[in-house]
Write a protein that holds these residues in place. Structure first.
Motif, PDB file in Angstrom:
ATOM      1  N   HIS A 151       0.901  -1.148  -0.061  1.00 30.18           N
ATOM      2  CA  HIS A 151       0.099  -0.053  -0.133  1.00 30.18           C
ATOM      3  C   HIS A 151       0.977   1.360   0.083  1.00 30.18           C
ATOM      4  O   HIS A 151       0.640   2.258  -0.566  1.00 30.18           O
ATOM      5  N   ASP A 162      -6.578   8.636  -5.706  1.00 31.79           N
ATOM      6  CA  ASP A 162      -6.203   9.427  -4.412  1.00 31.79           C
ATOM      7  C   ASP A 162      -5.005   9.930  -4.590  1.00 31.79           C
ATOM      8  O   ASP A 162      -4.030   9.676  -5.566  1.00 31.79           O
ATOM      9  N   LYS A 218      -9.447  13.004  -3.003  1.00 29.07           N
ATOM     10  CA  LYS A 218     -10.069  12.327  -2.336  1.00 29.07           C
ATOM     11  C   LYS A 218      -9.838  12.590  -0.720  1.00 29.07           C
ATOM     12  O   LYS A 218      -8.671  12.765  -0.493  1.00 29.07           O
ATOM     13  N   ASP A 244      -5.473   1.574  -8.904  1.00 30.13           N
ATOM     14  CA  ASP A 244      -5.322   1.626  -7.545  1.00 30.13           C
ATOM     15  C   ASP A 244      -4.591   0.518  -7.097  1.00 30.13           C
ATOM     16  O   ASP A 244      -4.263  -0.530  -7.755  1.00 30.13           O
ATOM     17  N   ASP A 245      -4.025   0.383  -5.766  1.00 31.96           N
ATOM     18  CA  ASP A 245      -3.534  -0.910  -5.243  1.00 31.96           C
ATOM     19  C   ASP A 245      -4.480  -1.754  -4.684  1.00 31.96           C
ATOM     20  O   ASP A 245      -4.609  -2.979  -4.964  1.00 31.96           O
ATOM     21  N   ILE A 265      -8.729  -2.947  -3.984  1.00 26.31           N
ATOM     22  CA  ILE A 265     -10.214  -2.667  -4.041  1.00 26.31           C
ATOM     23  C   ILE A 265     -10.838  -3.526  -2.762  1.00 26.31           C
ATOM     24  O   ILE A 265     -10.632  -4.728  -2.920  1.00 26.31           O
ATOM     25  N   ASP A 266     -11.147  -2.785  -2.075  1.00 23.65           N
ATOM     26  CA  ASP A 266     -11.864  -3.450  -0.605  1.00 23.65           C
ATOM     27  C   ASP A 266     -13.385  -3.176  -0.918  1.00 23.65           C
ATOM     28  O   ASP A 266     -14.028  -4.323  -1.419  1.00 23.65           O
ATOM     29  N   GLY A 305     -14.788  -1.052  -2.652  1.00 20.67           N
ATOM     30  CA  GLY A 305     -15.204  -0.609  -3.896  1.00 20.67           C
ATOM     31  C   GLY A 305     -15.566   0.876  -3.791  1.00 20.67           C
ATOM     32  O   GLY A 305     -15.593   1.435  -4.894  1.00 20.67           O
ATOM     33  N   GLY A 306     -15.878   1.215  -2.760  1.00 25.49           N
ATOM     34  CA  GLY A 306     -16.356   2.655  -2.634  1.00 25.49           C
ATOM     35  C   GLY A 306     -15.603   3.634  -3.368  1.00 25.49           C
ATOM     36  O   GLY A 306     -15.885   4.445  -4.067  1.00 25.49           O
ATOM     37  N   THR A 307     -14.208   3.551  -2.825  1.00 26.27           N
ATOM     38  CA  THR A 307     -13.197   4.555  -3.389  1.00 26.27           C
ATOM     39  C   THR A 307     -13.477   4.538  -4.836  1.00 26.27           C
ATOM     40  O   THR A 307     -13.548   5.775  -5.600  1.00 26.27           O
TER      41      THR A 307
END
Ligand code: R5P
Length: 324
Positions: free
Chosen positions: A135, A173, A198, A224-225, A227-228, A230-232
């Motif tokens: 991350h 971000d 962000k 991105d690194d 996706i958890d 997915g919100g971001t």
């Protein structure tokens, strides 16, 4: 009695990484050994090797994605067992490093779990960690053992270079801007990137303040690194659409999809979601918009480079020259 016939190297695949581990084994023509595991009635685990590892170089292919606490503890117990079985060198190939996002005290009295996990791995007996797209690359410095933080951009550029469309690479971000620039450079993309401004408003919650860069009438790849939930990345996609982006592709090294994949499959503004197999996606294979790039060949070459004492830069060079 079980003998190890593989000379002085043993490569283990943890249960939750078995699919990737098997592919790595095939790509370098080496056997992958399963880990013996017993769970006691209260949930305690016992993990160990069924074959001797005495004075061997040992690789463990693993990831600590969901459930992060169980997978981390299993890994630590297994490393401990190998140390006590006299392994000469324990190299942890951790394709997803859970707890990496808590890499600083973002506000008062918070822990730094990325450092805690580094300490736990070293205390358990790891001699080296190979991972991909940490991350925050500074996490390398939380260790006093060598860390190869591999760059996933080479895998993505290999896939995207072959496509006809041109894309602006967008970081969702500020923290991911360097990663986005590196991918853009590998794609020889006239250095075009954009950055989403962000603001994090809580765990797994964020708010978009604006878009830095021009995406009007352009195809974009949001890179991105992790996706958890997915919100971001979905918020980023909507902000880009509002700014006039055309085709929107999402790319991330680690697709955790904690809230499922349906939100992407059913979202008309998303064309495709590309992730790697740093975590297992076999249960998601029916989704049409999901494309999984395998790390197997890349990690196989990295393991061989570690055994042959050769440079990983040579592997990167071969990838950027389109040799794979
Ligand atoms: C955060 O800084 C990370 O790079 C990812 O953007 C974040 O972890 C994604 O989480 P989620 O998918 O839950 O928004």
């Amino acid at each position: 009695m079980k003998f190890n016939m593989n000379n002085d190297v043993v490569i283990f695949g943890m249960d939750n990484s078995w699919e990737l581990a098997s592919k790595i084994g095939k790509s370098i023509n080496r056997e992958i050994t399963p880990v013996q595991k017993t769970t006691f009635a209260d949930g305690e685990q016992l993990l160990f090797s069924n074959i001797t590892v005495r004075d061997q170089s040992v690789f463990i292919i693993c990831n600590t994605s969901r459930p992060v606490n169980d997978n981390l503890m299993s890994l630590l117990i297994f490393i401990d067992s190998l140390k006590r079985a006299s392994a000469q060198r324990i190299i942890v190939v951790m394709t997803y490093y859970g707890y990496a996002r808590q890499d600083r005290k973002a506000s008062g009295r918070q822990p730094i779990t990325a450092r805690l996990v580094a300490d736990l791995l070293s205390t358990a007996g790891a001699d080296k960690v190979i991972t991909i797209d940490l991350h925050n690359p500074s996490i390398q410095g939380f260790f006093n053992i060598p860390v190869d933080d591999l760059r996933g951009q080479f895998i993505f550029s290999n896939e995207l270079r072959a496509r006809k469309d041109k894309f602006v690479i967008v970081s969702p971000d500020h923290g991911g801007a360097v990663r986005a620039r590196q991918l853009s450079e590998l794609l020889k993309n006239d250095d075009e990137i954009a950055i989403i401004d962000k603001r994090r408003t809580g765990p797994n919650k964020s708010e978009i303040m604006g878009v830095l860069g021009n995406v009007e009438g352009k195809n974009v790849i949001i890179y991105d690194d992790i996706i958890d939930t997915g919100g971001t990345i979905l918020n980023a996609a909507h902000a880009l659409k509002k700014q006039g982006a055309k085709k929107i592709i999402i790319a991330a090294t680690h697709g955790l999809f904690s809230k499922g994949f349906e939100m992407f499959e059913n979202e008309s503004i998303i064309d495709e979601v590309i992730v790697t197999d740093s975590t297992d996606h076999s249960s998601l294979s029916h989704f049409k918009k999901l494309r999984v790039l395998s790390l197997a060949q890349f990690l196989g070459l990295v393991i061989e480079a570690n055994l042959n004492k050769t440079s990983i830069t040579e592997i990167y060079n071969a990838y950027s020259q389109g040799k794979f």
